[in-house]
Design a protein around this motif. Structure first.
Motif, PDB file in Angstrom:
ATOM      1  N   GLU B  13      -1.092   1.817  -6.146  1.00 24.96           N
ATOM      2  CA  GLU B  13      -2.510   2.215  -6.170  1.00 24.96           C
ATOM      3  C   GLU B  13      -2.909   2.869  -4.851  1.00 24.96           C
ATOM      4  N   ALA B  14      -2.411   2.307  -3.744  1.00 26.26           N
ATOM      5  CA  ALA B  14      -2.764   2.851  -2.432  1.00 26.26           C
ATOM      6  C   ALA B  14      -2.209   4.268  -2.271  1.00 26.26           C
ATOM      7  N   ALA B  15      -1.039   4.532  -2.836  1.00 22.40           N
ATOM      8  CA  ALA B  15      -0.462   5.877  -2.758  1.00 22.40           C
ATOM      9  C   ALA B  15      -1.344   6.870  -3.514  1.00 22.40           C
ATOM     10  N   ILE B  16      -1.826   6.440  -4.680  1.00 21.64           N
ATOM     11  CA  ILE B  16      -2.714   7.303  -5.465  1.00 21.64           C
ATOM     12  C   ILE B  16      -4.001   7.580  -4.684  1.00 21.64           C
ATOM     13  N   ARG B  17      -4.528   6.518  -4.068  1.00 17.99           N
ATOM     14  CA  ARG B  17      -5.749   6.688  -3.255  1.00 17.99           C
ATOM     15  C   ARG B  17      -5.508   7.647  -2.091  1.00 17.99           C
ATOM     16  N   ALA B  18      -4.257   7.697  -1.616  1.00 19.28           N
ATOM     17  CA  ALA B  18      -3.927   8.569  -0.488  1.00 19.28           C
ATOM     18  C   ALA B  18      -3.685  10.010  -0.939  1.00 19.28           C
ATOM     19  N   GLY B  19      -3.841  10.265  -2.216  1.00 14.52           N
ATOM     20  CA  GLY B  19      -3.733  11.643  -2.698  1.00 14.52           C
ATOM     21  C   GLY B  19      -2.391  11.980  -3.325  1.00 14.52           C
ATOM     22  N   CYS B  20      -1.574  10.984  -3.574  1.00 18.15           N
ATOM     23  CA  CYS B  20      -0.283  11.234  -4.216  1.00 18.15           C
ATOM     24  C   CYS B  20      -0.485  11.354  -5.730  1.00 18.15           C
ATOM     25  N   ARG B  21      -0.015  12.444  -6.293  1.00 19.66           N
ATOM     26  CA  ARG B  21      -0.130  12.642  -7.740  1.00 19.66           C
ATOM     27  C   ARG B  21       1.239  12.889  -8.384  1.00 19.66           C
ATOM     28  N   LEU B  22       2.287  12.816  -7.581  1.00 22.74           N
ATOM     29  CA  LEU B  22       3.627  13.062  -8.129  1.00 22.74           C
ATOM     30  C   LEU B  22       4.533  11.894  -7.770  1.00 22.74           C
ATOM     31  N   TYR B  23       5.017  11.209  -8.792  1.00 21.01           N
ATOM     32  CA  TYR B  23       5.916  10.085  -8.568  1.00 21.01           C
ATOM     33  C   TYR B  23       7.153  10.282  -9.432  1.00 21.01           C
ATOM     34  N   PHE B  24       8.290  10.160  -8.798  1.00 24.22           N
ATOM     35  CA  PHE B  24       9.560  10.199  -9.518  1.00 24.22           C
ATOM     36  C   PHE B  24      10.274   8.898  -9.218  1.00 24.22           C
ATOM     37  N   GLY B  25      10.911   8.293 -10.196  1.00 29.69           N
ATOM     38  CA  GLY B  25      11.551   7.030  -9.873  1.00 29.69           C
ATOM     39  C   GLY B  25      12.382   6.492 -11.014  1.00 29.69           C
ATOM     40  N   TYR B  26      13.126   5.480 -10.662  1.00 30.40           N
ATOM     41  CA  TYR B  26      13.987   4.808 -11.621  1.00 30.40           C
ATOM     42  C   TYR B  26      13.812   3.313 -11.379  1.00 30.40           C
ATOM     43  N   PRO B  27      13.490   2.533 -12.414  1.00 29.72           N
ATOM     44  CA  PRO B  27      13.145   1.129 -12.170  1.00 29.72           C
ATOM     45  C   PRO B  27      14.309   0.307 -11.620  1.00 29.72           C
ATOM     46  N   ILE B  28      13.998  -0.589 -10.726  1.00 30.17           N
ATOM     47  CA  ILE B  28      14.977  -1.552 -10.229  1.00 30.17           C
ATOM     48  C   ILE B  28      14.222  -2.757  -9.676  1.00 30.17           C
ATOM     49  N   THR B  29      14.700  -3.935  -9.990  1.00 32.35           N
ATOM     50  CA  THR B  29      14.114  -5.174  -9.493  1.00 32.35           C
ATOM     51  C   THR B  29      14.411  -5.289  -8.002  1.00 32.35           C
ATOM     52  N   PRO B  30      13.514  -5.757  -7.143  1.00 30.28           N
ATOM     53  CA  PRO B  30      12.207  -6.361  -7.447  1.00 30.28           C
ATOM     54  C   PRO B  30      11.024  -5.438  -7.179  1.00 30.28           C
ATOM     55  N   GLN B  31      11.078  -4.200  -7.665  1.00 33.06           N
ATOM     56  CA  GLN B  31       9.921  -3.311  -7.483  1.00 33.06           C
ATOM     57  C   GLN B  31       9.594  -2.522  -8.745  1.00 33.06           C
ATOM     58  N   SER B  32      10.130  -2.916  -9.898  1.00 34.57           N
ATOM     59  CA  SER B  32       9.881  -2.152 -11.131  1.00 34.57           C
ATOM     60  C   SER B  32       8.392  -2.091 -11.464  1.00 34.57           C
ATOM     61  N   GLU B  33       7.636  -3.082 -10.991  1.00 37.49           N
ATOM     62  CA  GLU B  33       6.185  -3.084 -11.244  1.00 37.49           C
ATOM     63  C   GLU B  33       5.526  -1.854 -10.630  1.00 37.49           C
ATOM     64  N   LEU B  34       6.103  -1.366  -9.535  1.00 40.57           N
ATOM     65  CA  LEU B  34       5.542  -0.177  -8.882  1.00 40.57           C
ATOM     66  C   LEU B  34       5.724   1.031  -9.802  1.00 40.57           C
ATOM     67  N   THR B  35       6.934   1.177 -10.313  1.00 40.26           N
ATOM     68  CA  THR B  35       7.241   2.274 -11.228  1.00 40.26           C
ATOM     69  C   THR B  35       6.356   2.173 -12.479  1.00 40.26           C
ATOM     70  N   GLU B  36       6.242   0.953 -13.001  1.00 45.84           N
ATOM     71  CA  GLU B  36       5.460   0.758 -14.231  1.00 45.84           C
ATOM     72  C   GLU B  36       3.984   1.064 -13.985  1.00 45.84           C
ATOM     73  N   TYR B  37       3.497   0.627 -12.842  1.00 43.24           N
ATOM     74  CA  TYR B  37       2.092   0.880 -12.509  1.00 43.24           C
ATOM     75  C   TYR B  37       1.824   2.386 -12.462  1.00 43.24           C
ATOM     76  N   MET B  38       2.737   3.106 -11.811  1.00 46.32           N
ATOM     77  CA  MET B  38       2.575   4.555 -11.718  1.00 46.32           C
ATOM     78  C   MET B  38       2.591   5.199 -13.105  1.00 46.32           C
ATOM     79  N   SER B  39       3.432   4.674 -13.984  1.00 46.42           N
ATOM     80  CA  SER B  39       3.540   5.273 -15.320  1.00 46.42           C
ATOM     81  C   SER B  39       2.236   5.115 -16.103  1.00 46.42           C
ATOM     82  N   ARG B  40       1.500   4.038 -15.818  1.00 44.65           N
ATOM     83  CA  ARG B  40       0.217   3.826 -16.495  1.00 44.65           C
ATOM     84  C   ARG B  40      -0.903   4.568 -15.804  1.00 44.65           C
ATOM     85  N   ARG B  41      -0.875   4.517 -14.486  1.00 43.29           N
ATOM     86  CA  ARG B  41      -2.043   4.929 -13.708  1.00 43.29           C
ATOM     87  C   ARG B  41      -2.075   6.432 -13.415  1.00 43.29           C
ATOM     88  N   LEU B  42      -0.918   7.032 -13.167  1.00 36.88           N
ATOM     89  CA  LEU B  42      -0.930   8.459 -12.790  1.00 36.88           C
ATOM     90  C   LEU B  42      -1.536   9.353 -13.875  1.00 36.88           C
TER      91      LEU B  42
END
Lengths: 221, 350
Positions: B13-42
């Motif tokens: 969320e903080a990255a989006i607030r900072a003006g990031c609109r492009l996220y590329f990624g591949y899920p991996i524990t223990p941060q898959s929630e970040l990838t998932e959040y971006m997939s919903r929020r972007l």
């Protein structure tokens, strides 16, 4: 909170990711164990890698609560493991059983697979809501979440729980705002609110019965 | 208004607030929630989420997207970060700004999915090939991680450098109340006079890490080095707690520093004054301040969730002026406050 009031032998906690299901499931198990001989806690969370019921298996088993989770080193595996015992503890009439289900629809899918067991027993399904969590802050979002999880878990939701909190910093206003929003959802979906969860030290009186939560999962630092 | 966020979600969320609109990624524990959040929020904010087929693909998507001058980021955990190293080196050579988040887990190899800090060398000393540097920021609370995201993107743009947020699995997974800064307009970032934007009405530009002529490549390298020097002079960040008149100073970052904050209170009850020196920038490392502190105490103990990686930088900073013992556990085991207190006592002979 007297959990006997819900007239259930099996308590199932579902909800969105990070809504507080595990803490509630542990609290329910501890509370029931005060009066009941046989209490089992089923960790069927296939979503969270940390902060799960199984991480508190030792202290809970010392209290006499049976914790069902993947055996041995597999409990740390990044794999969706549901042990065969789970069905048994749902069916076993001599046990009060609490199911701690993983978050979001992905977590609730597990419940759908347990439908043959759950349909035959006296169970109540509780949907936990924290209105201060992302994707659960508006009426529309919460309604959509309840419907989605109800569908994939192949079960009706019996109760909503207001677990609106920001951990130790929760204010009475936070809890009250949560009650107001969840009340609207409750009226719209015609699902009653079972209770509102507050921190142990908080003296809050609202519209719904109160559960004072003891936190088991947070680190000591 | 404060909300309850998991570390991984909060960073997203903080990255989006900072003006990031492009996220590329591949899920991996223990941060898959970040990838998932971006997939919903972007998609909600008009951004693009793209799940790559691997971390190798991810980093090359980052390269391409960053060339356009937009704010780009990815997140991963240790084995995934290793896979990105080739592309990271290429991006550093192309002087491309981008933000990487590494939520570190136990290693080496496949390791486990529990928290660790054992990617310190990889983040601060290269990892990829060539003489390059990345700015490495190490938050110790979720709120700090949120606050550092704006800085991460700003530093990346300002210096045309890669910035890595080095967190451990605990920070990725734990939940805390957080407050977010307001949403920044993604178009309201400084003009990038090097970005590849279509070359209409202007000469074409080039982004590359390649030159076949060694003297030309040397010139490029000297330019990189000049940038790194500026960053070392201007961007060192750290926190000091209780260091004034301390019996011992403990150097720790990230989750380990949180644990030390608890140890400070425990030690106080036993009559020991423990100071904390917490680097926030792991590169550039706060050598100078540490060297000054080494004049004030006999012992600077380093504690890590790894086996003596930051210790090497602490020793460079202290430069022989104080004793520099070490305590660490790794591989996914998080030291308890009691264990750290015991190490403190041992270090000062109590």
């Amino acid at each position: 909170m007297n959990f006997k009031e819900f007239n259930a032998r099996v308590f199932v906690y579902v909800g969105m990711f990070g809504s507080g299901k595990t803490e509630l499931a542990i609290n329910t198990a501890v509370e029931l164990k005060k009066e009941e001989k046989n209490v089992a806690l089923l960790d069927i969370d296939v979503i969270s890698p940390y902060f799960r019921s199984r991480d508190k298996k030792d202290p809970l088993e010392e209290m006499g609560i049976k914790v069902i989770s993947p055996p041995g080193a597999l409990s740390h595996a990044d794999l969706p493991i549901i042990t065969a015992q789970v069905g048994g503890y749902i069916s076993n009439e001599s046990f009060f059983t609490i199911a701690d289900v993983g978050g979001n629809e992905d977590g609730a899918t597990v419940l759908g697979s347990l439908k043959p067991f759950l349909d035959r027993v006296n169970k109540k399904v509780f949907f936990v809501v924290n209105t201060l969590r992302p994707f659960s802050t508006t009426f529309d979002e919460i309604v959509r979440n309840v419907k989605k999880i109800s569908a994939v878990s192949r079960t009706k939701i019996d109760y909503l729980i207001n677990n609106t909190n920001i951990a130790q910093e929760t204010t009475e206003e936070n809890v009250k705002n949560g009650e107001e929003l969840i009340k609207k959802v409750s009226e719209y979906l015609e699902i009653p609110v079972a209770f509102t969860v507050v921190n142990e030290e908080m003296d809050f009186q609202g519209e719904f019965p109160i559960l004072k939560l003891k936190r088991y999962l947070a680190e000591q630092w | 208004m404060k909300m309850l966020f998991k570390g991984s979600e909060a960073i997203a969320e903080a990255a989006i607030r900072a003006g990031c609109r492009l996220y590329f990624g591949y899920p991996i524990t223990p941060q898959s929630e970040l990838t998932e959040y971006m997939s919903r929020r972007l998609p909600e904010v008009g951004g693009t989420f793209l799940q790559a087929e691997s971390e190798v693909a991810t980093v090359n998507m980052m390269y391409g997207a960053s060339c356009t001058g937009k704010r780009v980021m990815t997140s991963t955990s240790s084995p995934g970060f290793s896979l990105m190293m080739e592309g990271i080196s290429y991006m550093a050579g192309g002087e491309l700004p981008a933000v990487f988040v590494n939520v570190v887990r136990g290693g080496p190899g496949l390791g486990d999915i529990q928290p660790a800090q054992s990617d310190y060398f990889q983040a601060t000393k290269g990892g990829g090939h060539g003489d390059y540097r990345m700015i490495v920021l190490a938050p110790h609370t979720i709120q700090e991680a949120v606050d550092l995201m704006n800085l991460a993107f700003d530093l990346a743009d300002k210096y045309r450098m890669l910035v890595t947020i080095l967190a451990d699995g605990m920070l990725g997974q734990m939940m805390e109340p957080v407050e977010f800064p307001p949403m920044r307009d993604p178009n309201d970032v400084p003009e990038k006079d090097w970005a590849l934007t279509g070359a209409k009405g202007r000469p074409p530009r080039k982004v590359t890490s390649f030159h076949i002529d060694p003297y030309e490549l040397e010139k490029m390298n000297l330019r990189y080095q000049a940038t790194y020097k500026k960053v070392e002079e201007n961007e060192v960040r750290y926190e000091e707690l209780n260091t004034d008149g301390a019996d011992i100073i403990v150097a720790a970052y990230g989750t380990m520093a949180r644990i030390v904050k608890t140890v400070i209170h425990m030690a106080e009850k036993e009559g020991i004054k423990v100071g904390l020196f917490r680097p926030i920038t792991l590169w550039p490392f706060p050598y100078k301040r540490l060297n000054e502190l080494a004049d004030t105490v006999d012992t600077i103990l380093t504690v890590e969730m790894s086996y003596g990686q930051m210790l090497e930088d602490v020793r460079l900073g202290v430069n022989g002026k104080a004793k520099t013992p070490f305590y660490g556990r790794s591989a996914g085991v998080v030291p308890t406050p009691t264990e750290v207190l015991d190490a403190v006592k041992k270090a000062i002979g109590r």
